[in-house]
Motif scaffolding. Sequence first.
Motif, short mmCIF file in Angstrom:
data_model
loop_
_atom_site.label_atom_id
_atom_site.label_comp_id
_atom_site.label_asym_id
_atom_site.label_seq_id
_atom_site.Cartn_x
_atom_site.Cartn_y
_atom_site.Cartn_z
N VAL A 102 -10.87 1.68 8.99
CA VAL A 102 -11.18 2.77 8.24
C VAL A 102 -10.96 2.41 6.73
CG1 VAL A 102 -10.37 5.23 7.53
CG2 VAL A 102 -10.29 4.44 10.01
N GLY A 103 -11.74 2.79 5.87
CA GLY A 103 -11.53 2.15 4.37
C GLY A 103 -11.79 3.39 3.33
N ALA A 104 -10.75 3.30 2.39
CA ALA A 104 -11.04 4.40 1.36
C ALA A 104 -12.23 4.00 0.60
CB ALA A 104 -9.79 4.69 0.51
N ASP A 105 -13.43 3.95 1.08
CA ASP A 105 -14.45 3.60 0.46
C ASP A 105 -16.01 3.90 1.26
OD1 ASP A 105 -15.74 2.10 -2.21
OD2 ASP A 105 -16.84 1.79 -0.51
N SER A 106 -16.67 4.68 0.63
CA SER A 106 -17.82 5.32 1.57
C SER A 106 -18.71 4.22 2.38
CB SER A 106 -18.69 6.01 0.72
OG SER A 106 -19.32 5.27 -0.38
N HIS A 107 -18.67 2.87 1.97
CA HIS A 107 -19.42 1.81 2.31
C HIS A 107 -18.76 1.26 3.62
CE1 HIS A 107 -21.94 2.79 -1.15
NE2 HIS A 107 -22.69 3.08 -0.21
N SER A 108 -17.68 1.75 3.98
CA SER A 108 -16.74 0.96 5.03
C SER A 108 -17.79 1.06 6.13
CB SER A 108 -15.45 1.66 5.13
OG SER A 108 -14.70 1.69 3.90
N CYS A 109 -18.72 1.63 6.23
CA CYS A 109 -19.67 1.61 7.57
C CYS A 109 -20.14 0.04 7.67
CB CYS A 109 -20.76 2.64 7.49
SG CYS A 109 -21.51 2.85 5.63
#
Length: 413
Positions: free
Chosen positions: A117-124
Amino acid sequence: MSTISEKIFSRASGKEAKANDFVIADVDFAMAHDGTSVLAVNAFREMEEEKVWNPERIIIPFDHLTPANTDTTAGLQQEIRGWIKDQGIKNFYDVGEGICHQLLPENGFALPGKLIVGADSHSCTYGAFGAFGTGVGATDMAEIFSSGKLWFKVPESIKITAEGKLNNGVYAKDLILKIIGTLGVAGATYKAAEFYGSTIEALSMSGRMTLSNMAIEMGGKAGIVPPDKTTFDFLENIASEEYEPVYADEDAVYSKEYDFDATELEPQIAIPHQVDNVQDISEIKPTKLDQAFIGTCTNGRLEDLEVAASILKGEKVAIRTIVVPASRNVLVEAVRKGIIETLLDAGVVVGPPGCGPCLGGHMGVIGKGETCISTANRNFKGRMGTGGLIYLSSPATAAASALTGEITDPREI
Ligand SMILES: CC(C)[C@H](C(=O)O)[C@@H](O)C(=O)O
Ligand code: SF4
């Protein structure tokens, strides 16, 4: 009969998890960058927490506004450096090391079967490795910092299959733009996309990362490629810990299925100001450009720079052309291979590894009414400067366009 996401959430929550269930899951790796760590740390302090749950599982790259552009940015980065030290977080990547979504894979944190899990939308992006990678807000990240856990609604999955060989001059970026153009910006909202088919299997890890990176641009919670030999070879010697690959069952339930024929695909362009405003390059009206930008977590890897250099070799760019390698490793390799020299000889400006002008913060913001062809993932209004227009493409198309000063099909160069 489970999807990849259901299996990952079953393991991470310690009970059988099915689509639409609410679960509390153990996060394997948590990431926040210079932008979001500030907010996450503030929220963490407000929770009156003192120590993070596990400093080994937290990764903090500074990439968005690096090297710092203003006093304010410098002050915030200074503060977070102090917090990182106090917390004993070793996986800290300071300015110039690269973009978060490049650093996690390079350092072996993006692993099959993990919940990242990342605090950034592109962590996908981490889905390229068969992980469930997803982005959350900074306050959710504060909860992970404190407990290592977070609640999730297990997403339904969609199955996207692409078959056939990509034509010369056509890349993973063109495929994902085509997919987003077809499904629309909300086509996969809160769904996990699973990617299948011979086109995907033939992609390098770099290409798979381009694909997974943009799952969020159709609303996806994740974009997952089942791990295979390409994945395992990439991870050999770099995996930070053991991992267990996870695959969907044959009778897994998908809420929708989509099929794409890659053999028909031509270079794609997303025109301003929506990522699903996608057209075949042959349909694009003549479009003059002011700037070209090759970089970002979507397309700033070695392969991308290599393709750009092969097009620019021995030529001169007609417009401002900025290349920003996704990481120090990418830059070092590109120097060793003579790619950087080729780019410099062609008149390109090479920036320090990081997000560069992607978010419009610095190093290549465009003026009012100016147009930029960019290898990034977003062409939102104002993203790279108020009043600027962003066209999204592959690195090949961006390089070909840099040579002519207008949107150009790389197959015609
Ligand atoms: C700054 C950050 C929160 C943002 C994101 O989450 O995506 C940025 O990386 C972006 O690409 O727009
Ligand atoms: S390169 Fe762009 S899209 Fe990627 S994390 Fe940085 S700002 Fe976001």
